[in-house]
Scaffold this active site. Structure first.
Site, PDB file in Angstrom:
ATOM      1  N   GLU A 111       0.825  -1.205   0.000  1.00  0.00           N
ATOM      2  CA  GLU A 111       0.000   0.000   0.000  1.00  0.00           C
ATOM      3  C   GLU A 111       0.862   1.260   0.000  1.00  0.00           C
ATOM      4  OE1 GLU A 111      -3.295  -2.181   2.873  1.00  0.00           O
ATOM      5  OE2 GLU A 111      -2.381  -0.316   3.547  1.00  0.00           O
ATOM      6  N   CYS A 124       3.042   8.507   1.451  1.00  0.00           N
ATOM      7  CA  CYS A 124       3.576   7.588   2.460  1.00  0.00           C
ATOM      8  C   CYS A 124       3.797   6.238   1.764  1.00  0.00           C
ATOM      9  CB  CYS A 124       2.581   7.470   3.613  1.00  0.00           C
ATOM     10  SG  CYS A 124       3.136   6.344   4.910  1.00  0.00           S
ATOM     11  N   CYS A 131       6.132  -6.770   8.074  1.00  0.00           N
ATOM     12  CA  CYS A 131       7.222  -6.163   8.834  1.00  0.00           C
ATOM     13  C   CYS A 131       7.656  -7.142   9.926  1.00  0.00           C
ATOM     14  CB  CYS A 131       6.753  -4.854   9.467  1.00  0.00           C
ATOM     15  SG  CYS A 131       8.054  -4.004  10.377  1.00  0.00           S
ATOM     16  N   CYS A 135       5.862  -4.351  16.411  1.00  0.00           N
ATOM     17  CA  CYS A 135       5.336  -3.351  17.359  1.00  0.00           C
ATOM     18  C   CYS A 135       3.899  -3.752  17.706  1.00  0.00           C
ATOM     19  CB  CYS A 135       5.373  -1.957  16.752  1.00  0.00           C
ATOM     20  SG  CYS A 135       7.037  -1.480  16.202  1.00  0.00           S
ATOM     21  N   CYS A 138       0.577  -2.220  16.006  1.00  0.00           N
ATOM     22  CA  CYS A 138       0.578  -1.970  14.558  1.00  0.00           C
ATOM     23  C   CYS A 138       0.036  -3.169  13.785  1.00  0.00           C
ATOM     24  CB  CYS A 138       2.006  -1.658  14.129  1.00  0.00           C
ATOM     25  SG  CYS A 138       2.211  -1.555  12.350  1.00  0.00           S
ATOM     26  N   CYS A 354      -2.175   6.030  10.409  1.00  0.00           N
ATOM     27  CA  CYS A 354      -0.974   5.410  10.958  1.00  0.00           C
ATOM     28  C   CYS A 354      -1.303   4.141  11.718  1.00  0.00           C
ATOM     29  CB  CYS A 354      -0.277   6.380  11.899  1.00  0.00           C
ATOM     30  SG  CYS A 354       0.433   7.740  11.018  1.00  0.00           S
TER      31      CYS A 354
HETATM   32  S1  SF4 Z   1       5.151   0.387  13.475  1.00  0.00           S
HETATM   33 FE1  SF4 Z   1       4.508  -1.416  12.266  1.00  0.00          FE
HETATM   34  S2  SF4 Z   1       5.447  -1.146  10.248  1.00  0.00           S
HETATM   35 FE2  SF4 Z   1       6.510   0.254  11.664  1.00  0.00          FE
HETATM   36  S3  SF4 Z   1       8.258  -0.951  12.404  1.00  0.00           S
HETATM   37 FE3  SF4 Z   1       6.609  -1.296  13.909  1.00  0.00          FE
HETATM   38  S4  SF4 Z   1       5.575  -3.167  13.181  1.00  0.00           S
HETATM   39 FE4  SF4 Z   1       6.843  -2.402  11.476  1.00  0.00          FE
END
Ligand code: SF4
Length: 362
Positions: A111, A124, A131, A135, A138, A354
């Protein structure tokens, strides 16, 4: 193909594509010059015109390389191809934000989000499918890492979005804050950004490109050595314990190590590092947090960007702080001399805000 004088990183990239035909979009201009000299004894002018056709003149296949001789096109057609991004879906938010979903050659979807704001038009961009950083707040982190994007797949995002815009409207800013941790895919990122910055490529200004990281400490210096772009650090906490609870990367590199790396980061004069703070109600949004942040950032040319958490049914325990709490946090920093803004939530209705980029489409 001979390989006399070809740098090792290009050798690796060409070798990786030998099974098929190499993608002319996977090289920055100096890289393309070396590869074409090696493959078809092309002179530097031919390489520059090929690069310009690919990134400025709308060439989407070898036959579109109209600035180079037909005999060269014929030789290129036998050994190379030109990759594209296939649009899967385009979703438009009521607030003007647009989310582009791209289907990659292997069927995976990534995306990009286009955010208009007055004269600014910010894209963006994603750097990975999924990923690895995990986190806890997220949605992209839930996917795990499926694979890195290639340099072409990264640089094609602004090129392809730009082509959808009316004449005279240009993408003004690039932020590497979409799916993925950009510094985890640094080699491809650097090539892609060199294409974006090149006067014969996308002609972006380095002052308008920001790379965001969760803190892959050794890679920060490598980025600074390669490119003069802006740095944003996704900090989100003011104690080691707090950060470990939401950002597993803190177990590898502590917040103290991350902030030391920021202190020694070679910033061009007048530039500051942006520290992003996603604020969660009752977790990291108190005035004590604000004061700790102020102290932590002492000695770093810094500005703070507060991002009130976008609530998500998949994370029922995480809540968005009230506007009053966010304002008090901001006031505390500003009153004590730390530059601080609050990010306006954009694209919530199309899951483009976000922390919302992931498998869910809308
Ligand atoms: S916020 Fe999401 S996309 Fe960004 S580094 Fe952490 S897990 Fe990865």
């Amino acid at each position: 193909m001979a390989s006399v004088g070809m740098p090792e990183y290009l050798e690796r990239r060409v070798a990786a594509q030998r099974g098929g035909r190499m993608d002319l979009r996977s090289f920055d201009r100096p890289g393309l010059a070396v590869v074409l000299a090696d493959a078809i004894e092309a002179d530097p002018g031919t390489a520059r015109r090929t690069f310009q056709d690919l990134w400025q003149n709308g060439a989407d296949d070898i036959s579109g390389l109209t600035s180079v001789r037909r005999s060269i096109r014929k030789r290129l057609a036998a050994m190379a191809h030109v990759s594209r991004l296939e649009t899967d879906r385009v979703l438009r938010s009521a607030d003007g934000t647009t989310k582009f979903l791209w289907r990659l050659d292997d069927g995976l979807v990534i995306e990009s989000v286009l955010i208009p704001d007055g004269d600014r038009l910010t894209l963006c961009m994603s750097t990975q499918v999924g990923c690895a950083m995990g986190c806890t707040f997220c949605l992209t982190g839930d996917m795990g890492l499926e694979r890195h994007l290639t340099a072409a797949e990264i640089a094609l995002q602004p090129l392809t979005v730009q082509r959808t815009l009316p004449p005279g409207r240009r993408i003004s800013n690039l932020v590497l804050m979409g799916m993925g941790e950009p510094l985890h895919n640094l080699d491809a990122l650097v090539v892609a950004l060199r294409i974006c910055l090149d006067d014969f490529g996308l002609k972006m200004s380095h002052r308008r490109i920001t790379v965001s990281t969760v803190g892959l400490v050794p890679k920060m210096a490598e980025l600074a050595a390669a490119l003069p772009v802006n740095l944003a650090v996704s900090l989100n906490a003011t104690t080691e314990e707090q950060r470990r609870a939401i950002m597993p990367i803190t177990r590898r590199w502590s917040m103290a190590e991350l902030l030391d790396a920021c202190r020694t980061f070679p910033l061009p004069s007048g530039k500051r590092i942006t520290f992003e703070m996603v604020l969660f109600a009752g977790f990291n949004d108190s005035l004590e947090d604000a004061e700790r942040l102020r102290v932590l950032l002492t000695g770093i040319p810094a500005k703070v960007n507060l991002i009130p958490y976008n609530e998500n049914p998949g994370r029922p325990s995480l809540r968005r702080p009230s506007d009053a709490v966010v304002r008090a946090y901001q006031d505390h920093l500003v009153r004590h001399g730390t530059s601080c803004s609050v990010r306006t939530t954009r694209g919530l209705d199309i899951s483009a805000a976000c922390g919302q980029l992931g498998r869910r489409v809308a």
